[in-house]
Enzyme design. Structure first.
Site, PDB file in Angstrom:
ATOM      1  N   HIS A   1      10.375   3.424  -1.728  1.00 33.09           N
ATOM      2  CA  HIS A   1      11.108   2.957  -0.557  1.00 33.09           C
ATOM      3  C   HIS A   1      10.665   1.594  -0.065  1.00 33.09           C
ATOM      4  O   HIS A   1      11.194   1.106   0.924  1.00 33.09           O
ATOM      5  CB  HIS A   1      10.948   3.975   0.579  1.00 33.09           C
ATOM      6  CG  HIS A   1       9.540   4.150   1.049  1.00 33.09           C
ATOM      7  ND1 HIS A   1       8.570   4.741   0.261  1.00 33.09           N
ATOM      8  CD2 HIS A   1       8.929   3.801   2.203  1.00 33.09           C
ATOM      9  CE1 HIS A   1       7.426   4.755   0.931  1.00 33.09           C
ATOM     10  NE2 HIS A   1       7.618   4.195   2.097  1.00 33.09           N
ATOM     11  N   CYS A   2       9.696   0.958  -0.744  1.00 33.85           N
ATOM     12  CA  CYS A   2       9.174  -0.316  -0.222  1.00 33.85           C
ATOM     13  C   CYS A   2       9.204  -1.458  -1.225  1.00 33.85           C
ATOM     14  O   CYS A   2       9.916  -2.444  -1.044  1.00 33.85           O
ATOM     15  CB  CYS A   2       7.733  -0.120   0.278  1.00 33.85           C
ATOM     16  SG  CYS A   2       7.616   0.744   1.852  1.00 33.85           S
ATOM     17  N   ILE A   3       8.415  -1.355  -2.281  1.00 34.39           N
ATOM     18  CA  ILE A   3       8.164  -2.502  -3.152  1.00 34.39           C
ATOM     19  C   ILE A   3       9.434  -3.064  -3.795  1.00 34.39           C
ATOM     20  O   ILE A   3       9.595  -4.287  -3.880  1.00 34.39           O
ATOM     21  CB  ILE A   3       7.103  -2.155  -4.214  1.00 34.39           C
ATOM     22  CG1 ILE A   3       5.781  -1.835  -3.510  1.00 34.39           C
ATOM     23  CG2 ILE A   3       6.897  -3.322  -5.180  1.00 34.39           C
ATOM     24  CD1 ILE A   3       4.675  -1.391  -4.436  1.00 34.39           C
TER      25      ILE A   3
END
Length: 432
Positions: free
Chosen positions: A271-273
């Protein structure tokens, strides 16, 4: 109002609402409840609400025992009624921030959460945004929404801050309770109140503004994305030079300074990188600045699933077989080791490409029982008894509870994208 709310926070009598009970919101809600706050979780998903109220966890980082403890103590409950935000002293927003197909930020969940907050906004409330977003969101988007058509002013009548989430699923060493929190408010008092909330259970690092806190989160994950891109490109180089990239990285890591090991893989997920660098580059484009380094890293990382597929094709060529009609076993479809999250997982791209080329796909993943892809529903096989029947086995996610020894013994050929067979020498292993 500031002094009154600060006193409530220090005395653990402030009522806290957490909007969004996913991978970020639920662990945070549990920890706040653990230290004595009364916490209400707000969710649009009724199944999650029912699970929380029954003390049954659906998040790997939170056990049902941990959740049940705070629910039974009366410190945590959940509901779908956003009107109950009016009873809160503190509201923390932990909603998703995906990308659109155009790679532009989708802040619709933040906007909806802000609308819900605005509908019940009362004097003396503190609102904290945790959702990853571009610098300026809290100040330029959320604050005007809350002040619009209202007598309330930020920093005087209500308080607003940003604190980036730092959840790392399956990380047993660093969890929400011992991970330092960065906090930046729209005003100094906003920062102090936010610091007091998070300071109740962990260390806090205050920065000068909400914009600075937003940028901190993007730097953290862009740093990882860029360095992963570097080693992925080094993997391409080592392939051309007939060298083992894993051996090269391990050797370089013996240097006690000036080097930090990052490792190649089939692509980046979660969900981030994969998303955060796009938030940064999008924002900068609005200022007529192009983050070429960041966008190059994204381009390199996005090529990895295709590179893994090329290795699978090589593995089939070794057997004089085409992709069409070949039986391929994918080991691990979650984006990361020992988690059940398939968001942005490179396995999805790899499987899609193989299906489009006519391959017959099976997979094994102890954390992901089934999922839909290319209009198909795939279900994890339960055992590795029939490994011999597959034309190629590809390790995409190196979960701990996989019998790699059996795979090495029985597989015809293995494409290892995670160095799961480190230290093993076999002609049947193809490494990226």
């Amino acid at each position: 109002m500031y002094e009154k709310l600060l006193s409530k926070i220090k005395n653990n009598t402030a009522h806290i609402s957490v909007i969004g009970l996913g991978y970020v919101g639920l662990p945070l809600a549990v920890e706040l409840a653990n230290v004595g706050f009364k916490v209400l979780g707000l969710e649009v998903d009724g199944e999650k609400v029912n699970s929380v109220n029954k003390g049954k966890s659906y998040i790997g980082d939170i056990s049902s025992a941990e959740l049940s403890k705070v629910v039974k103590a009366g410190n945590l409950s959940a509901c779908t009624d956003f009107k109950k935000l009016s009873k809160s002293d503190i509201i923390i927003i932990c909603v998703p921030t995906p990308l659109r197909k155009s790679k532009d930020p989708d802040v619709s969940y933040i906007i909806q959460a802000a609308k819900n907050v605005k509908a019940t906004l009362k004097a003396g409330q503190l609102i904290i945004l945790e959702s990853t977003t571009y610098p300026g969101t809290t100040r330029e988007l959320v604050m005007p929404m809350l002040e619009e058509n209202s007598k309330f002013k930020c920093g005087k009548d209500f308080f607003l801050a940003f604190s980036p989430e730092r959840i790392d699923p399956a990380n047993k060493k660093f969890t929400v309770k011992n991970m330092s929190k960065v906090i930046g408010g729209v005003t100094q008092n906003c920062t102090k109140l936010g610091s007091a909330v998070y300071g109740s259970f962990t260390n806090v690092h205050a920065v000068s503004s909400a914009d600075a806190a937003e940028m901190t989160k993007l730097l953290e994950n862009t740093f990882r994305a860029v360095n992963i891109a570097l080693v992925n490109e080094v993997a391409f180089m080592c392939n051309k030079l007939n060298l083992n990239v894993w051996e090269i990285i391990d050797a370089a890591a013996t240097k006690p300074f000036g080097f930090m090991p990052f490792y190649p893989g089939p692509g980046i997920g979660g969900h981030c990188i994969p998303l955060d660098p796009h938030y940064l580059s999008w924002k900068l484009k609005t200022l007529n600045f192009y983050a070429r380094f960041v966008e190059l890293a994204s381009e390199i990382n996005s090529k990895m699933p295709e590179y893994v597929v090329s290795k699978i094709i090589d593995s089939l060529n070794m057997q004089s077989k085409s992709v069409w009609g070949s039986k391929i076993l994918v080991v691990g479809v979650a984006y990361k080791k020992d988690v059940d999250d398939v968001r942005e997982s490179p396995a999805l791209d790899i499987i899609s490409m193989l299906i489009e080329k006519g391959a017959k796909i099976s997979y094994i993943d102890p954390f992901v029982k089934s999922f839909k892809i290319c209009a198909q529903k795939l279900t994890s096989i339960k055992t590795l008894e029939n490994v011999k029947s597959y034309d190629s086995v590809v390790v995409v996610t190196n979960h701990t509870d996989i019998d790699y020894a059996k795979i090495l013994k029985d597989a015809k050929v293995i494409v290892d994208s995670r160095n799961a067979f480190k230290g093993k020498s076999s002609k049947k292993i193809i490494r990226i």
